[in-house]
Write a protein that holds these residues in place. Structure first.
Motif, mmCIF file in Angstrom:
data_model
loop_
_atom_site.group_PDB
_atom_site.id
_atom_site.type_symbol
_atom_site.label_atom_id
_atom_site.label_comp_id
_atom_site.label_asym_id
_atom_site.label_seq_id
_atom_site.Cartn_x
_atom_site.Cartn_y
_atom_site.Cartn_z
ATOM 1 N N ALA A 41 0.872 -1.267 0.002
ATOM 2 C CA ALA A 41 0.152 0.233 -0.236
ATOM 3 C C ALA A 41 0.949 1.392 -0.041
ATOM 4 O O ALA A 41 0.549 2.140 -0.923
ATOM 5 N N ASP A 42 1.959 1.392 0.798
ATOM 6 C CA ASP A 42 2.926 2.546 0.917
ATOM 7 C C ASP A 42 3.587 2.574 -0.556
ATOM 8 O O ASP A 42 3.791 3.823 -0.913
ATOM 9 N N LEU A 43 3.973 1.687 -1.159
ATOM 10 C CA LEU A 43 4.616 1.714 -2.304
ATOM 11 C C LEU A 43 3.872 2.185 -3.505
ATOM 12 O O LEU A 43 3.960 3.145 -4.210
ATOM 13 N N TYR A 44 2.546 1.775 -3.546
ATOM 14 C CA TYR A 44 1.528 2.147 -4.341
ATOM 15 C C TYR A 44 1.287 3.769 -4.220
ATOM 16 O O TYR A 44 1.374 4.477 -5.120
ATOM 17 N N LEU A 45 1.025 4.258 -2.983
ATOM 18 C CA LEU A 45 1.021 5.620 -2.648
ATOM 19 C C LEU A 45 1.885 6.386 -3.122
ATOM 20 O O LEU A 45 1.857 7.418 -3.637
ATOM 21 N N ALA A 46 3.080 5.940 -2.785
ATOM 22 C CA ALA A 46 4.240 6.722 -2.929
ATOM 23 C C ALA A 46 4.454 6.991 -4.486
ATOM 24 O O ALA A 46 4.860 7.909 -4.964
ATOM 25 N N LEU A 47 4.333 5.924 -5.320
ATOM 26 C CA LEU A 47 4.561 6.117 -6.688
ATOM 27 C C LEU A 47 3.375 6.783 -7.539
ATOM 28 O O LEU A 47 3.673 7.700 -8.292
ATOM 29 N N TRP A 48 2.452 6.834 -6.874
ATOM 30 C CA TRP A 48 1.228 7.720 -7.376
ATOM 31 C C TRP A 48 1.398 9.200 -6.754
ATOM 32 O O TRP A 48 0.328 9.969 -6.659
ATOM 33 N N ASN A 49 2.356 9.554 -5.935
ATOM 34 C CA ASN A 49 2.489 10.662 -5.286
ATOM 35 C C ASN A 49 1.476 11.137 -4.287
ATOM 36 O O ASN A 49 0.801 12.044 -4.327
ATOM 37 N N ARG A 50 0.817 10.114 -3.620
ATOM 38 C CA ARG A 50 -0.146 10.400 -2.815
ATOM 39 C C ARG A 50 0.304 9.870 -1.304
ATOM 40 O O ARG A 50 -0.692 9.448 -0.583
ATOM 41 N N GLY A 51 1.483 9.979 -1.032
ATOM 42 C CA GLY A 51 1.908 9.783 0.564
ATOM 43 C C GLY A 51 2.549 8.688 0.433
ATOM 44 O O GLY A 51 3.318 8.067 -0.502
#
Length: 72
Positions: A41-51
């Protein structure tokens, strides 16, 4: 990219299509390979520039945000 625990994945990105593959627990990656560690979840958010909170010792996320783009 690798999860903090459990399966590890390698994403190879280049001028052509990105490729992914699962790594064995003891399988090494090449020297110089940028590595991100975090929950999926964190990797996904980071790649989408969402935290998201990831371990990023080489600054890959900053470079991604400056030059990369997620497209459909």
């Amino acid at each position: 990219m690798a999860a903090t625990t459990g399966p590890r994945w390698l994403v190879e990105a280049g001028p052509a299509r990105a490729r992914t593959r699962r790594l064995a627990a003891d399988e090494a990656v090449e020297d110089g390979t940028a590595t991100l560690r975090g929950t999926p979840a964190d990797l996904y958010l980071a790649l989408w520039n969402r935290g998201g909170t990831v371990d990023d010792p080489t600054g890959l996320i900053d470079r991604w945000h400056a030059t990369g783009a997620v497209t459909w």
